[in-house]
Design a protein around this motif. Structure first.
Motif, PDB file in Angstrom:
ATOM      1  N   HIS A  55       6.152   2.225  -4.348  1.00  0.00           N
ATOM      2  CA  HIS A  55       5.415   2.259  -3.092  1.00  0.00           C
ATOM      3  C   HIS A  55       4.262   1.264  -3.039  1.00  0.00           C
ATOM      4  O   HIS A  55       3.733   1.006  -1.960  1.00  0.00           O
ATOM      5  CB  HIS A  55       4.870   3.662  -2.848  1.00  0.00           C
ATOM      6  CG  HIS A  55       5.923   4.724  -2.789  1.00  0.00           C
ATOM      7  ND1 HIS A  55       6.187   5.551  -3.842  1.00  0.00           N
ATOM      8  CD2 HIS A  55       6.792   5.055  -1.809  1.00  0.00           C
ATOM      9  CE1 HIS A  55       7.166   6.381  -3.516  1.00  0.00           C
ATOM     10  NE2 HIS A  55       7.561   6.100  -2.296  1.00  0.00           N
ATOM     11  N   TRP A  60      -0.358  -6.906  -5.678  1.00  0.00           N
ATOM     12  CA  TRP A  60      -0.362  -7.145  -4.238  1.00  0.00           C
ATOM     13  C   TRP A  60      -1.554  -6.496  -3.548  1.00  0.00           C
ATOM     14  O   TRP A  60      -1.974  -6.955  -2.491  1.00  0.00           O
ATOM     15  CB  TRP A  60       0.911  -6.585  -3.601  1.00  0.00           C
ATOM     16  CG  TRP A  60       2.160  -7.339  -3.888  1.00  0.00           C
ATOM     17  CD1 TRP A  60       2.295  -8.458  -4.659  1.00  0.00           C
ATOM     18  CD2 TRP A  60       3.470  -7.031  -3.410  1.00  0.00           C
ATOM     19  NE1 TRP A  60       3.605  -8.861  -4.700  1.00  0.00           N
ATOM     20  CE2 TRP A  60       4.353  -8.007  -3.932  1.00  0.00           C
ATOM     21  CE3 TRP A  60       3.987  -6.032  -2.602  1.00  0.00           C
ATOM     22  CZ2 TRP A  60       5.718  -8.009  -3.659  1.00  0.00           C
ATOM     23  CZ3 TRP A  60       5.350  -6.022  -2.326  1.00  0.00           C
ATOM     24  CH2 TRP A  60       6.207  -7.002  -2.850  1.00  0.00           C
ATOM     25  N   CYS A  61      -2.047  -5.409  -4.109  1.00  0.00           N
ATOM     26  CA  CYS A  61      -3.069  -4.605  -3.456  1.00  0.00           C
ATOM     27  C   CYS A  61      -4.218  -4.325  -4.413  1.00  0.00           C
ATOM     28  O   CYS A  61      -3.995  -4.108  -5.609  1.00  0.00           O
ATOM     29  CB  CYS A  61      -2.485  -3.256  -3.001  1.00  0.00           C
ATOM     30  SG  CYS A  61      -1.101  -3.364  -1.854  1.00  0.00           S
ATOM     31  N   ARG A  69      -3.953   3.216   1.699  1.00  0.00           N
ATOM     32  CA  ARG A  69      -2.541   3.474   1.980  1.00  0.00           C
ATOM     33  C   ARG A  69      -2.166   4.925   1.683  1.00  0.00           C
ATOM     34  O   ARG A  69      -1.463   5.572   2.459  1.00  0.00           O
ATOM     35  CB  ARG A  69      -1.663   2.537   1.141  1.00  0.00           C
ATOM     36  CG  ARG A  69      -1.612   1.109   1.655  1.00  0.00           C
ATOM     37  CD  ARG A  69      -0.989   0.167   0.625  1.00  0.00           C
ATOM     38  NE  ARG A  69       0.320   0.617   0.168  1.00  0.00           N
ATOM     39  CZ  ARG A  69       1.461   0.443   0.836  1.00  0.00           C
ATOM     40  NH1 ARG A  69       1.440  -0.164   2.013  1.00  0.00           N
ATOM     41  NH2 ARG A  69       2.610   0.858   0.343  1.00  0.00           N
ATOM     42  N   TYR A 172       5.194  -6.847   3.821  1.00  0.00           N
ATOM     43  CA  TYR A 172       5.929  -6.572   2.583  1.00  0.00           C
ATOM     44  C   TYR A 172       6.919  -7.696   2.288  1.00  0.00           C
ATOM     45  O   TYR A 172       7.021  -8.162   1.138  1.00  0.00           O
ATOM     46  CB  TYR A 172       6.671  -5.247   2.713  1.00  0.00           C
ATOM     47  CG  TYR A 172       7.620  -4.963   1.569  1.00  0.00           C
ATOM     48  CD1 TYR A 172       7.160  -4.392   0.390  1.00  0.00           C
ATOM     49  CD2 TYR A 172       8.970  -5.303   1.652  1.00  0.00           C
ATOM     50  CE1 TYR A 172       8.015  -4.148  -0.668  1.00  0.00           C
ATOM     51  CE2 TYR A 172       9.831  -5.072   0.598  1.00  0.00           C
ATOM     52  CZ  TYR A 172       9.353  -4.494  -0.553  1.00  0.00           C
ATOM     53  OH  TYR A 172      10.212  -4.274  -1.595  1.00  0.00           O
ATOM     54  N   THR A 173       7.643  -8.134   3.307  1.00  0.00           N
ATOM     55  CA  THR A 173       8.614  -9.216   3.106  1.00  0.00           C
ATOM     56  C   THR A 173       7.915 -10.495   2.673  1.00  0.00           C
ATOM     57  O   THR A 173       8.373 -11.195   1.757  1.00  0.00           O
ATOM     58  CB  THR A 173       9.410  -9.466   4.396  1.00  0.00           C
ATOM     59  OG1 THR A 173      10.031  -8.254   4.824  1.00  0.00           O
ATOM     60  CG2 THR A 173      10.487 -10.520   4.177  1.00  0.00           C
ATOM     61  N   SER A 176       6.848 -10.110  -0.920  1.00  0.00           N
ATOM     62  CA  SER A 176       7.993 -10.090  -1.831  1.00  0.00           C
ATOM     63  C   SER A 176       8.608 -11.469  -2.018  1.00  0.00           C
ATOM     64  O   SER A 176       9.293 -11.714  -3.012  1.00  0.00           O
ATOM     65  CB  SER A 176       9.059  -9.115  -1.321  1.00  0.00           C
ATOM     66  OG  SER A 176       9.631  -9.566  -0.113  1.00  0.00           O
ATOM     67  N   TYR A 189       0.107  -4.597   5.706  1.00  0.00           N
ATOM     68  CA  TYR A 189       0.786  -3.907   4.611  1.00  0.00           C
ATOM     69  C   TYR A 189      -0.223  -3.221   3.693  1.00  0.00           C
ATOM     70  O   TYR A 189      -0.022  -2.085   3.258  1.00  0.00           O
ATOM     71  CB  TYR A 189       1.629  -4.899   3.804  1.00  0.00           C
ATOM     72  CG  TYR A 189       2.164  -4.299   2.529  1.00  0.00           C
ATOM     73  CD1 TYR A 189       3.274  -3.464   2.543  1.00  0.00           C
ATOM     74  CD2 TYR A 189       1.531  -4.543   1.305  1.00  0.00           C
ATOM     75  CE1 TYR A 189       3.739  -2.882   1.372  1.00  0.00           C
ATOM     76  CE2 TYR A 189       1.995  -3.976   0.133  1.00  0.00           C
ATOM     77  CZ  TYR A 189       3.100  -3.147   0.171  1.00  0.00           C
ATOM     78  OH  TYR A 189       3.557  -2.567  -0.983  1.00  0.00           O
ATOM     79  N   ARG A 190      -1.310  -3.900   3.411  1.00  0.00           N
ATOM     80  CA  ARG A 190      -2.291  -3.363   2.461  1.00  0.00           C
ATOM     81  C   ARG A 190      -3.082  -2.195   3.025  1.00  0.00           C
ATOM     82  O   ARG A 190      -3.377  -1.240   2.312  1.00  0.00           O
ATOM     83  CB  ARG A 190      -3.243  -4.487   2.040  1.00  0.00           C
ATOM     84  CG  ARG A 190      -2.579  -5.535   1.157  1.00  0.00           C
ATOM     85  CD  ARG A 190      -3.469  -6.735   0.923  1.00  0.00           C
ATOM     86  NE  ARG A 190      -2.904  -7.639  -0.084  1.00  0.00           N
ATOM     87  CZ  ARG A 190      -3.243  -8.912  -0.213  1.00  0.00           C
ATOM     88  NH1 ARG A 190      -4.167  -9.448   0.594  1.00  0.00           N
ATOM     89  NH2 ARG A 190      -2.680  -9.663  -1.147  1.00  0.00           N
ATOM     90  N   GLU A 265       5.625   2.190   7.455  1.00  0.00           N
ATOM     91  CA  GLU A 265       4.300   2.125   6.836  1.00  0.00           C
ATOM     92  C   GLU A 265       3.196   1.595   7.739  1.00  0.00           C
ATOM     93  O   GLU A 265       2.079   1.380   7.271  1.00  0.00           O
ATOM     94  CB  GLU A 265       4.344   1.336   5.521  1.00  0.00           C
ATOM     95  CG  GLU A 265       5.224   1.999   4.458  1.00  0.00           C
ATOM     96  CD  GLU A 265       5.045   1.386   3.088  1.00  0.00           C
ATOM     97  OE1 GLU A 265       5.062   0.145   2.986  1.00  0.00           O
ATOM     98  OE2 GLU A 265       4.881   2.159   2.130  1.00  0.00           O
TER      99      GLU A 265
END
Length: 311
Positions: A55, A60-61, A69, A172-173, A176, A189-190, A265
């Motif tokens: 998750h 990234w975060c 989140r 996210y994409t 990634s 996303y974060r 999300e």
């Protein structure tokens, strides 16, 4: 300094000092259990779990991002019932070599997100684990309103949404694929921007069903359709796709509507209302409830993925 060196109780002490309590909390962290007021006489409760690598990723975060989140995923569920969040309980399972400062940052993020709705982190549990895992339980107050469930949609209702979809999935994409921009998408996303106040507002307006978009609009709206024994249709032209998302989609070879319709999300709220309901600012009609079953897009079966699947 690692969690192992600080120790369980040392870390708990460092975390609890970072957790302010609000007026609904009669007894906060530090005892066997917390005591939270429930003026309505009913308590709305929801639990969610975040597992590192599944998750979230620490590269990234930040710890604060993960806290935001984790809190948002649960607070949105409370809002989707038409309730106001009051408290969070957090169970934290951590590797022994995790930096204590990371755990403190997580606490800061949890407290900050909860503070957006006047809720408090009131307690929890801690354990060692080879996999960093965060489990959050949220509590809420209906304040005299009836809960808005998934089973009340009727043919002829409109489908309306508050918030945004596709932004977190696009972020996210992007991440990634090894990129860190556009900032709009990566930040979404974060740290999701959840329309918490829209949940109680929808309940007051007479929403017949409601859900938060955690797994994907089509998938989560499908829960309402299945629970209510109806069909639903969504219109693509109801969604505004920002330039940054269009540019990212073009660069990555992705249809942006895949993010908007099936990405989760962002925790937008989707509700059904009687057709003559005057929706306030912040809500927009994105479709309608029909006789039948399942969810269609522009009147046709949708061919792509409809949302996140855990298994």
């Amino acid at each position: 300094m690692s969690v192992a060196k600080v120790g369980e109780f040392g870390l708990i002490a460092r975390i609890t000092t970072r957790l302010p309590v609000g007026p609904t909390v009669l007894l906060g962290p530090g005892d066997d259990a917390a005591v939270v007021t429930a003026a309505d006489g009913r308590v709305v409760a929801s639990t969610d779990v975040l597992v590192e690598g599944r998750h979230f990723r620490r590269d990234w975060c930040t710890a604060q991002d993960v806290g935001h989140r984790a809190a948002a995923a649960n607070l949105a569920d409370i809002a989707a019932m038409g309730a106001v969040p009051t408290a969070l309980l957090v169970a934290l399972c951590v590797p022994a070599d995790l930096e204590a400062l990371w755990a403190e940052g997580l606490a800061d993020g949890l407290a900050a997100e909860a503070g957006l709705v006047g809720a408090s982190v009131v307690g929890g549990d801690m354990s060692g684990s080879p996999t960093l895992t965060i489990s959050v339980t949220a509590l809420g107050d209906l304040q005299g309103r009836a809960p808005v469930v998934r089973t009340g949609a009727r043919p002829g209702d409109v489908v309306a949404m508050s918030g945004r979809t596709g932004y977190a999935a696009a972020g996210y994409t992007v991440l990634s694929r090894g990129f860190r921009t556009p900032k709009l998408l990566v930040d979404a996303y974060r740290r999701p921007e959840v329309p918490y106040a829209a949940g109680p507002e929808a309940a007051t307006l007479g929403a017949t069903a409601m859900v938060d978009v955690s797994d994907g609009l089509l998938s989560d709206l499908g829960h309402i359709a299945a629970g209510s024994g109806v069909g639903a249709d969504v219109r693509r032209d109801a969604f505004d796709i920002p330039r940054q998302m269009r540019d990212a989609a073009h660069a990555l070879g992705v249809d942006p509507y895949t993010w908007v319709l099936a990405g989760g999300e962002d925790h937008a709220l989707v509700a059904t209302f009687p057709v003559d309901t005057a929706l306030p600012e912040g809500w927009r009609v994105v479709g309608e409830v029909r006789e039948g079953a399942g969810v269609t897009v522009d009147g046709r079966a949708y061919k792509g993925p409809t949302g996140w699947r855990h298994f």
